[in-house]
Design a protein around this motif. Sequence first.
Motif, PDB file in Angstrom:
ATOM      1  N   GLU A   1      13.331 -37.188  28.415  1.00 11.88           N
ATOM      2  CA  GLU A   1      11.840 -36.469  28.288  1.00 11.88           C
ATOM      3  C   GLU A   1      11.229 -37.190  27.181  1.00 11.88           C
ATOM      4  OE1 GLU A   1      11.877 -32.174  28.648  1.00 11.88           O
ATOM      5  OE2 GLU A   1      12.682 -32.282  30.554  1.00 11.88           O
ATOM      6  N   ARG A   2      10.049 -37.133  27.172  1.00  7.85           N
ATOM      7  CA  ARG A   2       9.224 -37.365  25.929  1.00  7.85           C
ATOM      8  C   ARG A   2       8.138 -36.424  25.855  1.00  7.85           C
ATOM      9  NH1 ARG A   2       5.802 -42.842  28.184  1.00  7.85           N
ATOM     10  NH2 ARG A   2       4.552 -41.791  29.754  1.00  7.85           N
ATOM     11  N   THR A   3       7.960 -36.171  24.735  1.00  4.66           N
ATOM     12  CA  THR A   3       6.685 -35.032  24.234  1.00  4.66           C
ATOM     13  C   THR A   3       5.577 -35.897  23.376  1.00  4.66           C
ATOM     14  OG1 THR A   3       8.187 -34.262  22.483  1.00  4.66           O
ATOM     15  CG2 THR A   3       8.001 -32.931  24.858  1.00  4.66           C
ATOM     16  N   PRO A   4       4.595 -35.559  23.485  1.00  2.00           N
ATOM     17  CA  PRO A   4       3.638 -36.118  22.170  1.00  2.00           C
ATOM     18  C   PRO A   4       3.827 -35.688  20.949  1.00  2.00           C
ATOM     19  CG  PRO A   4       2.354 -35.742  24.109  1.00  2.00           C
ATOM     20  CD  PRO A   4       3.615 -34.971  24.312  1.00  2.00           C
ATOM     21  N   ILE A   5       3.716 -36.368  19.886  1.00  2.00           N
ATOM     22  CA  ILE A   5       3.977 -36.137  18.327  1.00  2.00           C
ATOM     23  C   ILE A   5       2.399 -35.616  18.251  1.00  2.00           C
ATOM     24  CG2 ILE A   5       4.285 -36.786  16.039  1.00  2.00           C
ATOM     25  CD1 ILE A   5       6.052 -38.903  17.202  1.00  2.00           C
TER      26      ILE A   5
ATOM     27  N   ALA B   1      -1.870 -45.483  28.673  1.00  2.00           N
ATOM     28  CA  ALA B   1      -2.011 -45.319  27.213  1.00  2.00           C
ATOM     29  C   ALA B   1      -0.939 -45.010  26.357  1.00  2.00           C
ATOM     30  CB  ALA B   1      -3.240 -44.428  26.814  1.00  2.00           C
ATOM     31  N   ALA B   2       0.103 -44.519  26.738  1.00  2.00           N
ATOM     32  CA  ALA B   2       1.410 -44.155  26.177  1.00  2.00           C
ATOM     33  C   ALA B   2       2.010 -45.108  25.107  1.00  2.00           C
ATOM     34  CB  ALA B   2       2.312 -43.624  27.175  1.00  2.00           C
ATOM     35  N   ALA B   3       1.929 -45.068  23.580  1.00  2.00           N
ATOM     36  CA  ALA B   3       2.572 -46.061  22.972  1.00  2.00           C
ATOM     37  C   ALA B   3       3.756 -45.354  22.415  1.00  2.00           C
ATOM     38  CB  ALA B   3       1.616 -46.198  21.605  1.00  2.00           C
ATOM     39  N   ALA B   4       4.854 -46.175  22.336  1.00  2.00           N
ATOM     40  CA  ALA B   4       6.236 -45.661  21.959  1.00  2.00           C
ATOM     41  C   ALA B   4       6.223 -44.765  20.860  1.00  2.00           C
ATOM     42  CB  ALA B   4       7.023 -46.987  21.965  1.00  2.00           C
ATOM     43  N   ARG B   5       5.591 -44.759  19.775  1.00  2.00           N
ATOM     44  CA  ARG B   5       5.571 -44.049  18.648  1.00  2.00           C
ATOM     45  C   ARG B   5       4.667 -43.007  18.510  1.00  2.00           C
ATOM     46  NH1 ARG B   5       8.482 -46.802  15.087  1.00  2.00           N
ATOM     47  NH2 ARG B   5       9.231 -49.052  15.687  1.00  2.00           N
ATOM     48  N   ALA B   6       3.939 -42.612  19.697  1.00  2.25           N
ATOM     49  CA  ALA B   6       3.424 -41.240  19.838  1.00  2.25           C
ATOM     50  C   ALA B   6       4.142 -40.291  20.434  1.00  2.25           C
ATOM     51  CB  ALA B   6       2.061 -41.776  20.708  1.00  2.25           C
ATOM     52  N   TYR B   7       5.493 -40.634  20.817  1.00  2.98           N
ATOM     53  CA  TYR B   7       6.126 -39.562  21.319  1.00  2.98           C
ATOM     54  C   TYR B   7       7.504 -39.392  20.587  1.00  2.98           C
ATOM     55  CZ  TYR B   7       3.311 -39.969  25.397  1.00  2.98           C
ATOM     56  OH  TYR B   7       2.125 -40.042  26.365  1.00  2.98           O
ATOM     57  N   ARG B   8       8.076 -38.030  20.984  1.00  3.39           N
ATOM     58  CA  ARG B   8       9.442 -37.743  20.745  1.00  3.39           C
ATOM     59  C   ARG B   8      10.234 -37.755  21.729  1.00  3.39           C
ATOM     60  NH1 ARG B   8       9.928 -37.172  15.350  1.00  3.39           N
ATOM     61  NH2 ARG B   8       8.224 -36.311  14.372  1.00  3.39           N
TER      62      ARG B   8
ATOM     63  N   LEU C   1      25.748 -41.022  25.760  1.00  5.19           N
ATOM     64  CA  LEU C   1      25.428 -41.191  24.618  1.00  5.19           C
ATOM     65  C   LEU C   1      25.950 -39.925  23.781  1.00  5.19           C
ATOM     66  CD1 LEU C   1      21.515 -41.385  25.200  1.00  5.19           C
ATOM     67  CD2 LEU C   1      23.317 -43.244  24.670  1.00  5.19           C
ATOM     68  N   GLY C   2      27.164 -39.218  24.376  1.00  2.93           N
ATOM     69  CA  GLY C   2      27.747 -38.251  23.671  1.00  2.93           C
ATOM     70  C   GLY C   2      27.402 -37.031  23.839  1.00  2.93           C
ATOM     71  N   GLY C   3      26.311 -36.530  24.345  1.00  3.18           N
ATOM     72  CA  GLY C   3      25.693 -35.045  24.315  1.00  3.18           C
ATOM     73  C   GLY C   3      24.339 -35.044  24.206  1.00  3.18           C
ATOM     74  N   PRO C   4      23.726 -33.928  24.217  1.00  2.00           N
ATOM     75  CA  PRO C   4      22.156 -33.594  24.053  1.00  2.00           C
ATOM     76  C   PRO C   4      21.564 -34.368  22.871  1.00  2.00           C
ATOM     77  CG  PRO C   4      23.500 -31.561  23.805  1.00  2.00           C
ATOM     78  CD  PRO C   4      24.523 -32.643  24.209  1.00  2.00           C
ATOM     79  N   LEU C   5      20.374 -34.926  23.000  1.00  3.02           N
ATOM     80  CA  LEU C   5      19.651 -35.468  21.663  1.00  3.02           C
ATOM     81  C   LEU C   5      18.494 -34.629  22.092  1.00  3.02           C
ATOM     82  CD1 LEU C   5      20.769 -39.132  21.926  1.00  3.02           C
ATOM     83  CD2 LEU C   5      21.690 -37.349  20.258  1.00  3.02           C
ATOM     84  N   GLU C   6      17.593 -34.311  20.736  1.00 10.71           N
ATOM     85  CA  GLU C   6      16.481 -33.815  20.763  1.00 10.71           C
ATOM     86  C   GLU C   6      15.615 -34.371  19.548  1.00 10.71           C
ATOM     87  OE1 GLU C   6      15.189 -31.387  22.905  1.00 10.71           O
ATOM     88  OE2 GLU C   6      16.849 -30.913  24.129  1.00 10.71           O
ATOM     89  N   GLY C   7      14.326 -34.309  20.230  1.00  7.23           N
ATOM     90  CA  GLY C   7      13.261 -34.505  18.876  1.00  7.23           C
ATOM     91  C   GLY C   7      13.432 -35.847  18.112  1.00  7.23           C
ATOM     92  N   LEU C   8      13.950 -36.933  18.948  1.00  4.56           N
ATOM     93  CA  LEU C   8      13.918 -38.001  18.313  1.00  4.56           C
ATOM     94  C   LEU C   8      12.664 -39.024  18.241  1.00  4.56           C
ATOM     95  CD1 LEU C   8      17.462 -39.007  19.919  1.00  4.56           C
ATOM     96  CD2 LEU C   8      17.024 -38.068  17.850  1.00  4.56           C
ATOM     97  N   ASP C   9      12.190 -39.714  17.095  1.00  7.92           N
ATOM     98  CA  ASP C   9      10.995 -40.503  17.164  1.00  7.92           C
ATOM     99  C   ASP C   9      11.511 -41.968  18.042  1.00  7.92           C
ATOM    100  OD1 ASP C   9      12.388 -41.959  15.240  1.00  7.92           O
ATOM    101  OD2 ASP C   9      10.935 -41.239  13.521  1.00  7.92           O
ATOM    102  N   ALA C  10      10.845 -42.945  17.774  1.00 12.05           N
ATOM    103  CA  ALA C  10      11.139 -44.205  18.555  1.00 12.05           C
ATOM    104  C   ALA C  10      12.273 -44.901  17.938  1.00 12.05           C
ATOM    105  CB  ALA C  10       9.895 -45.161  18.766  1.00 12.05           C
ATOM    106  N   ASP C  11      12.290 -44.731  16.553  1.00 15.92           N
ATOM    107  CA  ASP C  11      13.401 -45.517  15.768  1.00 15.92           C
ATOM    108  C   ASP C  11      14.505 -44.658  16.034  1.00 15.92           C
ATOM    109  OD1 ASP C  11      11.429 -47.205  15.103  1.00 15.92           O
ATOM    110  OD2 ASP C  11      11.565 -46.629  12.881  1.00 15.92           O
ATOM    111  N   ALA C  12      14.812 -43.469  15.670  1.00 18.22           N
ATOM    112  CA  ALA C  12      15.797 -42.398  15.941  1.00 18.22           C
ATOM    113  C   ALA C  12      16.267 -42.576  17.386  1.00 18.22           C
ATOM    114  CB  ALA C  12      15.574 -41.137  15.836  1.00 18.22           C
TER     115      ALA C  12
END
Length: 496
Positions: free
Chosen positions: A344-348, A363-370, A383-394
């Motif tokens: 999933e992705r959510t707008p920052i 219009a979705a730019a990668a860095r506009a989302y978590r 990926l080893g388990g759940p991941l939450e709230g990651l920006d594009a770099d994370a």
Amino acid sequence: MSQVVILVADGVRPDTLARALDDGTLPALARLRAEGGLHTVASAFPSVTGLAYAPFVLGRFPGPVGLPGLRWYDRARTRRTWPDHTRSYVGLEMRHVDRDLDARAPTLFELAPPGLAALNVIGRGLARRDQIGRNAPFILRAGRTHFRGHVEGWLAIDREVGGELARRIRTERPRAVFAALTGIDKTSHEQGHDAPLVRAAMQVVDQTAAELRHDAERDGRWAGMHLWIVSDHGHSAVRAHDDLADWFRLQGHRTMAHPWTLGRRAEVGVMVSGNAMAHVYLELARRERPWWPALGARWGATVDALLERPSVDVVLLPHGVDRCEVRGGGSAARARTRGRALVERTPIPGAASALPAAPAAAAAAARAYRYAYRPIDGDPLGLGGPLEGLDADAAYDACAASDYPDALVQIAHLAGAARSGEIVVSAARDWDLRARYEPIPHVSSHGALHREHMLVPLLVNQPVACTPRRTVDVMPSALTALGARVPAGLDGTSFL
């Protein structure tokens, strides 16, 4: 005067290039590495020639700007007309790429003129004379070379294109240059990525870079030139072919697939790219895109059967613009073990306001989302388990050591793109998804989410300011080098 030359060694892998640099096969490129550096970055999914040029020229992932695959189905009937409503960029329809692109996504050539390109399917912002390889004699020659399966002929084409490119740069001094040499990809498909002929194709790239440097040093341009050697995708061996379109027909579904797309009242469209990925479009009579899980009542059993095929590694089932179910496959037992997860992705907050006005899917730019990875009953991406709230770099870092580099960002942006299929298939290793109609039998392929396909080299002649991560970083970096405006809404960020 600053000058940026982006030279695509189409299809070369980072490890293959590094070995050739180390053993002295590519002296000009080895010299660039010593002065600037060699980096490994993520390409775009699908990792396919032409589509994966979009990051270099637009700074955007190809799916959201209108290029979901090498072949796709126009459900909205806005680009491809009667009778089949399909698009294939293999052949004459390649000329429609500029028209199919979102007009609100500016190209490097529009933002930093004057420009020059060679063997680039994206030419918006260039006059025809500034697109080497877009004239009728060259197109006919390339077509003959392709359909005859004469891969040695691509090396001769690369030499001629490289020579013409050097001449035009030397005499006309364009600011922004993008050129592709495709011999590495063509020879890899026929003979394997480690074949001697692939080395010969790499040497053509080296010779071209050497000529560009010699000219620039001779007339005093080298200090201001950024010469970057990149690739759009990698390769991995193919030992078996599974014709995905035939499989859907055997399940009793009226199916269209290239090159024969004029079947009556088709309900399924299978559009293969690379040939290790495919978009599958369901219920083709519908103008509005249907989503999962609502499709499950009719198509759930088909997906279950698809996942049991050894040729299928990962299946994506888009739930909406910002949510996609990921299911692992490869056999009945393995599919049950790998299970399901949601990406999933959510707008920052505040970031979306920086994007240009356009439909949400475009219009979705990668860095506009978590980004988030939420296992349901397994871990299909490992990926080893759940991941939450990651920006594009994370999100990039979370996938870096897995078999699916940058998978969270790539899946989120392709699955939600308006022209993508209702099922997106990424092939298993040793397999591709098209058994017929290729001019040469493929012994190596690309297009899937695997490391060998998604990781590509970025060789620069001057040190960078920060570590490059994705091919979408190249275009904003070029604009920075040229002192040009970097527009909002890009999926990449400058490494300068």
